[in-house]
Design a protein around this motif. Structure first.
Motif, PDB file in Angstrom:
ATOM      1  N   ALA A  12     -37.826  26.287  44.744  1.00 42.19           N
ATOM      2  CA  ALA A  12     -36.451  25.914  44.409  1.00 42.19           C
ATOM      3  C   ALA A  12     -36.396  24.937  43.246  1.00 42.19           C
ATOM      4  O   ALA A  12     -37.401  24.346  42.852  1.00 42.19           O
ATOM      5  CB  ALA A  12     -35.778  25.284  45.629  1.00 42.19           C
ATOM      6  N   ILE A  13     -35.177  24.784  42.730  1.00 42.45           N
ATOM      7  CA  ILE A  13     -34.867  23.737  41.759  1.00 42.45           C
ATOM      8  C   ILE A  13     -33.790  22.881  42.423  1.00 42.45           C
ATOM      9  O   ILE A  13     -32.805  23.404  42.951  1.00 42.45           O
ATOM     10  CB  ILE A  13     -34.323  24.311  40.436  1.00 42.45           C
ATOM     11  CG1 ILE A  13     -35.300  25.319  39.835  1.00 42.45           C
ATOM     12  CG2 ILE A  13     -34.040  23.183  39.436  1.00 42.45           C
ATOM     13  CD1 ILE A  13     -34.714  26.133  38.694  1.00 42.45           C
ATOM     14  N   VAL A  14     -33.999  21.577  42.420  1.00 47.83           N
ATOM     15  CA  VAL A  14     -33.039  20.658  43.036  1.00 47.83           C
ATOM     16  C   VAL A  14     -32.387  19.840  41.932  1.00 47.83           C
ATOM     17  O   VAL A  14     -33.073  19.176  41.149  1.00 47.83           O
ATOM     18  CB  VAL A  14     -33.731  19.721  44.056  1.00 47.83           C
ATOM     19  CG1 VAL A  14     -32.715  18.790  44.693  1.00 47.83           C
ATOM     20  CG2 VAL A  14     -34.466  20.538  45.120  1.00 47.83           C
ATOM     21  N   LEU A  28     -27.463  16.428  46.453  1.00 51.68           N
ATOM     22  CA  LEU A  28     -28.565  17.257  45.950  1.00 51.68           C
ATOM     23  C   LEU A  28     -28.121  18.709  46.051  1.00 51.68           C
ATOM     24  O   LEU A  28     -27.720  19.178  47.121  1.00 51.68           O
ATOM     25  CB  LEU A  28     -29.833  17.031  46.781  1.00 51.68           C
ATOM     26  CG  LEU A  28     -30.404  15.622  46.763  1.00 51.68           C
ATOM     27  CD1 LEU A  28     -31.648  15.539  47.631  1.00 51.68           C
ATOM     28  CD2 LEU A  28     -30.710  15.172  45.349  1.00 51.68           C
ATOM     29  N   TRP A  29     -28.178  19.413  44.926  1.00 57.08           N
ATOM     30  CA  TRP A  29     -27.792  20.815  44.879  1.00 57.08           C
ATOM     31  C   TRP A  29     -29.072  21.642  44.801  1.00 57.08           C
ATOM     32  O   TRP A  29     -29.809  21.562  43.816  1.00 57.08           O
ATOM     33  CB  TRP A  29     -26.914  21.086  43.658  1.00 57.08           C
ATOM     34  CG  TRP A  29     -25.577  20.421  43.749  1.00 57.08           C
ATOM     35  CD1 TRP A  29     -25.280  19.126  43.432  1.00 57.08           C
ATOM     36  CD2 TRP A  29     -24.369  21.012  44.200  1.00 57.08           C
ATOM     37  NE1 TRP A  29     -23.954  18.888  43.659  1.00 57.08           N
ATOM     38  CE2 TRP A  29     -23.372  20.022  44.127  1.00 57.08           C
ATOM     39  CE3 TRP A  29     -24.038  22.292  44.653  1.00 57.08           C
ATOM     40  CZ2 TRP A  29     -22.055  20.270  44.496  1.00 57.08           C
ATOM     41  CZ3 TRP A  29     -22.726  22.541  45.019  1.00 57.08           C
ATOM     42  CH2 TRP A  29     -21.745  21.538  44.934  1.00 57.08           C
ATOM     43  N   PHE A  64     -25.806  27.689  44.551  1.00 58.03           N
ATOM     44  CA  PHE A  64     -26.131  26.271  44.635  1.00 58.03           C
ATOM     45  C   PHE A  64     -25.634  25.737  45.979  1.00 58.03           C
ATOM     46  O   PHE A  64     -24.436  25.804  46.271  1.00 58.03           O
ATOM     47  CB  PHE A  64     -25.457  25.498  43.500  1.00 58.03           C
ATOM     48  CG  PHE A  64     -25.961  25.886  42.148  1.00 58.03           C
ATOM     49  CD1 PHE A  64     -26.997  25.185  41.553  1.00 58.03           C
ATOM     50  CD2 PHE A  64     -25.413  26.963  41.463  1.00 58.03           C
ATOM     51  CE1 PHE A  64     -27.479  25.536  40.303  1.00 58.03           C
ATOM     52  CE2 PHE A  64     -25.887  27.323  40.213  1.00 58.03           C
ATOM     53  CZ  PHE A  64     -26.926  26.612  39.633  1.00 58.03           C
ATOM     54  N   VAL A  65     -26.553  25.217  46.786  1.00 58.42           N
ATOM     55  CA  VAL A  65     -26.185  24.681  48.095  1.00 58.42           C
ATOM     56  C   VAL A  65     -26.191  23.155  48.020  1.00 58.42           C
ATOM     57  O   VAL A  65     -27.229  22.552  47.738  1.00 58.42           O
ATOM     58  CB  VAL A  65     -27.155  25.164  49.195  1.00 58.42           C
ATOM     59  CG1 VAL A  65     -26.750  24.589  50.554  1.00 58.42           C
ATOM     60  CG2 VAL A  65     -27.206  26.689  49.240  1.00 58.42           C
ATOM     61  N   PRO A  66     -25.015  22.522  48.272  1.00 60.97           N
ATOM     62  CA  PRO A  66     -24.952  21.065  48.228  1.00 60.97           C
ATOM     63  C   PRO A  66     -25.493  20.449  49.531  1.00 60.97           C
ATOM     64  O   PRO A  66     -25.191  20.944  50.622  1.00 60.97           O
ATOM     65  CB  PRO A  66     -23.463  20.783  48.075  1.00 60.97           C
ATOM     66  CG  PRO A  66     -22.798  21.939  48.739  1.00 60.97           C
ATOM     67  CD  PRO A  66     -23.707  23.129  48.519  1.00 60.97           C
TER      68      PRO A  66
END
Length: 132
Positions: A62-64, A71-72, A123-125
């Motif tokens: 993943a990319i954060v 944090l997305w 994108f998950v917050p």
């Protein structure tokens, strides 16, 4: 002979003390540790790139992106196997928004050569739980 005694004691202490190596966590465990104490929100299609203060690559996972205290997490739909500490993310966006239909180029950190790309997912917050 007396001068050798302190040296031998010090050498023995160095040999007897085990070296503590920092163990690197598996990518999923690293991501879980980063998100500890946070709750996932509703996935979004886009984030505003100019609001991002930091980003972190989680190997092959993943990319954060950090925006304020949120944090997305983006788990790429393609190319995630190319994510690692040795790549730099190169994002070219005329709109200033990073969306799930976009791609991000990967360049080698040292040589700056093109190494591939990732196709972004939603994108998950992740936000910290409100304290009582």
């Amino acid at each position: 002979m007396r001068s050798l005694v302190p040296v031998l004691i010090a050498a023995t202490a160095l040999v007897a003390t085990p070296a503590v190596a920092k163990e690197k966590l598996a990518p999923e465990a690293q991501l879980a540790k980063l998100l500890e104490g946070r709750t996932a929100g509703e996935p979004q299609d886009c984030i505003t790139l100019s609001s991002v203060s930091d980003s972190q690559v989680i190997d092959k996972t993943a990319i954060v992106y950090r925006i304020g205290g949120t944090l997305w997490v983006n788990r790429p739909t393609t190319g995630a196997e190319s994510l690692n500490d040795d790549v730099v993310l190169v994002t070219k966006l005329p709109t200033g928004r990073l969306c799930s239909i976009d791609t991000v180029e990967l360049h080698d950190r040292t040589s700056h050569f093109y190494r591939g790309f990732v196709g972004l997912g939603k994108f998950v917050p992740y936000r910290r739980a409100a304290s009582d």
